[in-house]
Design a protein around this motif. Structure first.
Motif, PDB file in Angstrom:
ATOM      1  N   UNK A  40      60.495  53.078 128.529  1.00  0.00           N
ATOM      2  CA  UNK A  40      59.707  51.906 128.868  1.00  0.00           C
ATOM      3  C   UNK A  40      60.396  51.052 129.911  1.00  0.00           C
ATOM      4  N   UNK A  41      59.719  49.982 130.297  1.00  0.00           N
ATOM      5  CA  UNK A  41      60.201  49.127 131.381  1.00  0.00           C
ATOM      6  C   UNK A  41      60.560  47.720 130.915  1.00  0.00           C
ATOM      7  N   UNK A  42      60.769  47.567 129.623  1.00  0.00           N
ATOM      8  CA  UNK A  42      61.111  46.243 129.113  1.00  0.00           C
ATOM      9  C   UNK A  42      62.308  46.331 128.171  1.00  0.00           C
ATOM     10  N   UNK A  43      63.219  45.381 128.330  1.00  0.00           N
ATOM     11  CA  UNK A  43      64.423  45.334 127.486  1.00  0.00           C
ATOM     12  C   UNK A  43      64.537  43.945 126.885  1.00  0.00           C
ATOM     13  N   UNK A  44      64.712  43.915 125.581  1.00  0.00           N
ATOM     14  CA  UNK A  44      64.952  42.646 124.895  1.00  0.00           C
ATOM     15  C   UNK A  44      66.270  42.780 124.149  1.00  0.00           C
ATOM     16  N   UNK A  45      67.198  41.867 124.409  1.00  0.00           N
ATOM     17  CA  UNK A  45      68.488  41.949 123.744  1.00  0.00           C
ATOM     18  C   UNK A  45      69.297  40.693 123.939  1.00  0.00           C
ATOM     19  N   UNK A  46      70.485  40.677 123.344  1.00  0.00           N
ATOM     20  CA  UNK A  46      71.382  39.518 123.419  1.00  0.00           C
ATOM     21  C   UNK A  46      72.436  39.763 124.490  1.00  0.00           C
ATOM     22  N   UNK A  47      72.355  39.015 125.577  1.00  0.00           N
ATOM     23  CA  UNK A  47      73.359  39.116 126.633  1.00  0.00           C
ATOM     24  C   UNK A  47      74.628  38.435 126.138  1.00  0.00           C
ATOM     25  N   UNK A  48      75.825  39.047 126.342  1.00  0.00           N
ATOM     26  CA  UNK A  48      77.079  38.576 125.692  1.00  0.00           C
ATOM     27  C   UNK A  48      77.529  37.131 125.953  1.00  0.00           C
ATOM     28  N   UNK A  49      77.366  36.466 127.132  1.00  0.00           N
ATOM     29  CA  UNK A  49      76.512  36.770 128.268  1.00  0.00           C
ATOM     30  C   UNK A  49      77.185  37.666 129.306  1.00  0.00           C
ATOM     31  N   UNK A  50      76.341  38.310 130.133  1.00  0.00           N
ATOM     32  CA  UNK A  50      76.842  39.216 131.155  1.00  0.00           C
ATOM     33  C   UNK A  50      75.969  39.133 132.403  1.00  0.00           C
ATOM     34  N   UNK A  51      76.625  38.935 133.551  1.00  0.00           N
ATOM     35  CA  UNK A  51      75.942  38.938 134.848  1.00  0.00           C
ATOM     36  C   UNK A  51      76.842  39.666 135.840  1.00  0.00           C
ATOM     37  N   UNK A  52      76.272  40.596 136.572  1.00  0.00           N
ATOM     38  CA  UNK A  52      77.022  41.321 137.589  1.00  0.00           C
ATOM     39  C   UNK A  52      76.443  40.982 138.957  1.00  0.00           C
ATOM     40  N   UNK A  53      77.323  40.698 139.930  1.00  0.00           N
ATOM     41  CA  UNK A  53      76.895  40.421 141.299  1.00  0.00           C
ATOM     42  C   UNK A  53      77.438  41.528 142.193  1.00  0.00           C
ATOM     43  N   UNK A  54      76.553  42.244 142.867  1.00  0.00           N
ATOM     44  CA  UNK A  54      76.960  43.339 143.733  1.00  0.00           C
ATOM     45  C   UNK A  54      77.531  42.842 145.051  1.00  0.00           C
ATOM     46  N   UNK A  55      78.124  43.750 145.810  1.00  0.00           N
ATOM     47  CA  UNK A  55      78.741  43.368 147.084  1.00  0.00           C
ATOM     48  C   UNK A  55      78.135  44.072 148.281  1.00  0.00           C
ATOM     49  N   UNK A 128      78.006  31.532 123.779  1.00  0.00           N
ATOM     50  CA  UNK A 128      77.559  32.494 122.774  1.00  0.00           C
ATOM     51  C   UNK A 128      76.480  33.384 123.391  1.00  0.00           C
ATOM     52  N   UNK A 129      76.151  34.504 122.754  1.00  0.00           N
ATOM     53  CA  UNK A 129      75.132  35.391 123.305  1.00  0.00           C
ATOM     54  C   UNK A 129      73.786  34.677 123.499  1.00  0.00           C
ATOM     55  N   UNK A 130      73.076  35.121 124.537  1.00  0.00           N
ATOM     56  CA  UNK A 130      71.790  34.537 124.896  1.00  0.00           C
ATOM     57  C   UNK A 130      70.735  35.647 124.900  1.00  0.00           C
ATOM     58  N   UNK A 131      69.652  35.425 124.194  1.00  0.00           N
ATOM     59  CA  UNK A 131      68.596  36.435 124.158  1.00  0.00           C
ATOM     60  C   UNK A 131      67.795  36.404 125.456  1.00  0.00           C
ATOM     61  N   UNK A 132      67.629  37.591 126.051  1.00  0.00           N
ATOM     62  CA  UNK A 132      66.858  37.684 127.283  1.00  0.00           C
ATOM     63  C   UNK A 132      65.837  38.812 127.164  1.00  0.00           C
TER      64      UNK A 132
END
Length: 417
Positions: A40-55, A128-132
């Protein structure tokens, strides 16, 4: 294809010095680990939080808010200080389950972020983790798994179509710096670090443009942000260390992990520093070689003004040893060497060096009265001959030169007597 290992050790997948448009090591490695299967094309979960920025294509970059497809306490996913207690397969499975929804950002300036970017910034500094809830425009592919020398492993990505972020609770220390648009990023990092904010938290805040003076705030690719944090924090510690008295003896530390040996010698001296690596045939950056390849970068008392060929591990190791010397309030010349054996053939990020050296410096050192004794003891269990390490070592040469100068000075004093 056979690429010279010396080229791979300098490039590490980041510079494409072999002339190819892709890194064959990184491409091969993306297919090895297990990746969470998502339909499927949908994800629901708790982000640790985590964000990645590409270069890639900087200053046009992609920002990837990330979460595993589970709800609950996922803070371990971003807590590098706890990863050493995990088996490598367990660690990889955990990190590769972080699913990334990528959004293109055409301007790295975030002085006036739009609503979505501001939501991502607030999520990134959460305590704390954030639900997204993410909707992507096409299925996640294992070919987009990210394994890198600099950043921790990341799971597959897909173009982000829509994201909903639940209410988050910001770390009050980071939140204060976030809203202080007159505070320089370097000052914010140093102040937050002294208050107990972790390297991982600082990297995430810097990466999403949550630190710095208002008009100069920028998105910083995660790869660059990790090194910037290690470098900035260790710079501040080294400046303080230079005001301490010198060690009175040689200290030798050792730590063995699966596929690795870490050795540290702290010599009584004013500040000098080196980080060396020996990659054995079959290890990550020496897949096609026939002999161990040794590379060492260093700095003298004045530091260095060029980026080390050896990469971000130089600064990760520098932070770990600077933390130790600051804790014992002594100045020294650290000689840090690492041997990487064939069984260690996946890039997992510079956190592995930083956290293993932090652990090494928590152990009890062996103590010696001379450089020769310290070197002999350090060589026990090393597979690269000591002579090869010493022949490449800048700090050993400098220490021997200082010893010889003192000896010659004593001889001349005797003659005058």
């Amino acid at each position: 294809m056979k690429i010279p290992p010396q080229l791979c050790m300098v490039c590490r997948g980041g510079k494409l010095l072999c002339g190819l448009t892709f890194c064959p090591i990184e491409v091969a490695n993306t297919l090895k680990p297990r990746v969470t299967s998502v339909t499927g094309n949908e994800v629901y979960g708790s982000s640790p939080p985590s964000v990645f920025v590409g270069r890639h294509s900087y200053p046009k970059v992609r920002v990837y808010p990330s979460a595993p497809p589970v709800v609950g306490d996922t803070m371990l996913y971003e807590d590098s200080g706890r990863w050493l207690s995990m088996d490598m397969e367990e660690f990889l499975s955990m990190r590769l389950s972080l699913l990334r929804g990528g959004m293109q950002v055409r301007d790295v300036s975030v002085a006036n972020p739009d609503y979505t970017m501001q939501e991502i910034q607030v999520m990134a500094i959460s305590s704390r983790p954030v639900e997204i809830d993410m909707r992507v425009s096409k299925p996640f592919s294992e070919r987009s798994v990210r394994l890198s020398e600099d950043t921790p492993p990341m799971g597959p990505s897909a173009p982000l179509q829509k994201i909903a972020i639940s209410e988050s609770k910001a770390d009050q220390r980071v939140e204060k710096a976030f809203y202080d648009t007159d505070l320089l990023a370097s000052e914010a990092m140093s102040s937050l670090y002294r208050s107990g904010v972790t390297v991982s938290q600082l990297t995430r805040a810097l990466s999403v443009g949550a630190l710095g003076t208002g008009r100069r705030r920028r998105l910083v690719p995660t790869r660059w942000a990790i090194t910037a944090v290690d470098s900035t924090l260790s710079d501040a510690l080294v400046r303080r260390i230079k005001g301490y008295s010198e060690l009175g003896e040689f200290l030798v530390f050792r730590r063995e992990t699966p596929g690795n040996l870490f050795v540290g010698i702290l010599a009584p001296s004013t500040w000098r520093y080196e980080w060396g690596e020996a990659w054995f045939p079959g290890s990550t950056w020496n897949l096609w070689g026939t002999n161990p390849e040794v590379m060492i970068d260093y700095e003298d008392y004045r530091g260095r003004d060029t980026y080390p060929d050896i990469g971000g591990c130089y600064y990760a190791a520098r932070l770990a040893v600077a933390e130790y010397l600051d804790a014992v309030r002594r100045q020294a010349a650290p000689i840090l060497w690492r041997e990487i054996y064939p069984s260690f053939n996946l890039p997992v990020g510079v956190w592995y060096v930083r956290e293993n050296l932090r652990e090494m410096f928590r152990s009890k050192p062996e103590r010696f009265s001379s450089l020769a004794e310290a070197l002999r003891h350090a060589s026990i269990g090393m597979r690269v001959p000591l002579e090869k390490w010493v022949s490449r070592s800048h700090v050993v040469k400098a220490l021997r030169s200082v010893t010889l100068d003192h000896f010659m000075g004593d001889m001349h004093d005797g003659d005058r007597g």
